[in-house]
Design an enzyme around this catalytic site. Structure first.
Site, PDB file in Angstrom:
ATOM      1  N   HIS A  16       0.729  -1.236   0.010  1.00  0.00           N
ATOM      2  CA  HIS A  16       0.002   0.024   0.074  1.00  0.00           C
ATOM      3  C   HIS A  16       1.043   1.085  -0.022  1.00  0.00           C
ATOM      4  O   HIS A  16       0.486   2.024  -0.683  1.00  0.00           O
ATOM      5  CB  HIS A  16      -0.967   0.116   1.297  1.00  0.00           C
ATOM      6  CG  HIS A  16      -1.830   1.071   1.097  1.00  0.00           C
ATOM      7  ND1 HIS A  16      -1.653   2.336   1.667  1.00  0.00           N
ATOM      8  CD2 HIS A  16      -3.233   1.305   0.587  1.00  0.00           C
ATOM      9  CE1 HIS A  16      -2.598   3.162   1.541  1.00  0.00           C
ATOM     10  NE2 HIS A  16      -3.370   2.604   0.711  1.00  0.00           N
ATOM     11  N   LEU A  77      -2.916  -8.451   3.332  1.00  0.00           N
ATOM     12  CA  LEU A  77      -3.501  -9.363   4.297  1.00  0.00           C
ATOM     13  C   LEU A  77      -4.623 -10.176   3.443  1.00  0.00           C
ATOM     14  O   LEU A  77      -4.896 -11.323   3.759  1.00  0.00           O
ATOM     15  CB  LEU A  77      -4.120  -9.218   5.574  1.00  0.00           C
ATOM     16  CG  LEU A  77      -2.799  -9.133   6.551  1.00  0.00           C
ATOM     17  CD1 LEU A  77      -3.487  -8.592   7.993  1.00  0.00           C
ATOM     18  CD2 LEU A  77      -2.089 -10.305   6.937  1.00  0.00           C
ATOM     19  N   ALA A  78      -5.241  -9.416   2.884  1.00  0.00           N
ATOM     20  CA  ALA A  78      -6.461 -10.027   2.088  1.00  0.00           C
ATOM     21  C   ALA A  78      -6.718  -9.198   0.844  1.00  0.00           C
ATOM     22  O   ALA A  78      -6.176  -8.138   0.578  1.00  0.00           O
ATOM     23  CB  ALA A  78      -7.518  -9.890   2.990  1.00  0.00           C
ATOM     24  N   GLY A  80      -8.757  -6.821  -0.484  1.00  0.00           N
ATOM     25  CA  GLY A  80      -9.669  -5.784  -0.209  1.00  0.00           C
ATOM     26  C   GLY A  80      -9.797  -4.716  -1.311  1.00  0.00           C
ATOM     27  O   GLY A  80      -9.436  -5.024  -2.390  1.00  0.00           O
ATOM     28  N   HIS A  82      -8.409  -1.812  -2.435  1.00  0.00           N
ATOM     29  CA  HIS A  82      -7.245  -1.669  -3.430  1.00  0.00           C
ATOM     30  C   HIS A  82      -7.018  -2.855  -4.482  1.00  0.00           C
ATOM     31  O   HIS A  82      -6.655  -2.555  -5.395  1.00  0.00           O
ATOM     32  CB  HIS A  82      -6.013  -1.274  -2.497  1.00  0.00           C
ATOM     33  CG  HIS A  82      -6.381  -0.130  -1.829  1.00  0.00           C
ATOM     34  ND1 HIS A  82      -6.642   1.198  -2.403  1.00  0.00           N
ATOM     35  CD2 HIS A  82      -5.976   0.300  -0.595  1.00  0.00           C
ATOM     36  CE1 HIS A  82      -6.456   2.256  -1.575  1.00  0.00           C
ATOM     37  NE2 HIS A  82      -6.203   1.626  -0.503  1.00  0.00           N
TER      38      HIS A  82
END
Length: 128
Positions: A16, A77-78, A80, A82
């Site tokens: 990110h 982690l997942a 999402g 983005h």
């Protein structure tokens, strides 16, 4: 790694990004650990926002240096917003800009079974 052209394959660890430069420390450690493996390909970092290089910049640099295959590995982690909305657009643009380079997308690191198992082991070990 391709012995004839060491830069023919590369991995981009995609995160990110954050305003605090120390945020990228774990990603640098992952890159360094990967590069320490025998026969490792080139491994670069790229970020969605706040940090450089961006994913398009990283892929453009690798393609300019002769990379023919780039695996983008989201260090999330997942899957999402983005990864569902922003990343597909970035990948489509990169593929259009670099048609001679095969750009693949891995599962978010946090959803990969070995990573989940390692995090469970870590959590279980936190009780001492």
């Amino acid at each position: 790694m391709n012995a004839a052209n060491p830069s023919a394959s590369a991995i981009v660890l995609f995160g990110h990004g954050a305003r605090d430069p120390e945020w990228a420390g774990p990603m640098r450690r992952i890159r360094d650990a990967a590069l320490a493996r025998p026969g490792a390909p080139r491994v670069e970092l790229a970020f969605l926002e706040f940090m450089s290089p961006t994913l398009p910049e990283a892929i453009a640099a690798l393609a300019a240096e002769g990379a023919h295959k780039v695996a983008v590995v989201p260090i999330f982690l997942a899957q999402g917003g983005h990864l569902k909305r922003d990343l597909p657009v970035l990948l489509e643009e990169a593929r259009a800009a670099h048609p001679g380079c095969e750009i693949t997308l891995a599962t978010a690191a946090g959803e990969a079974d070995p990573v989940v198992a390692a995090m469970a082991d870590y959590a279980l070990g936190c009780l001492g």
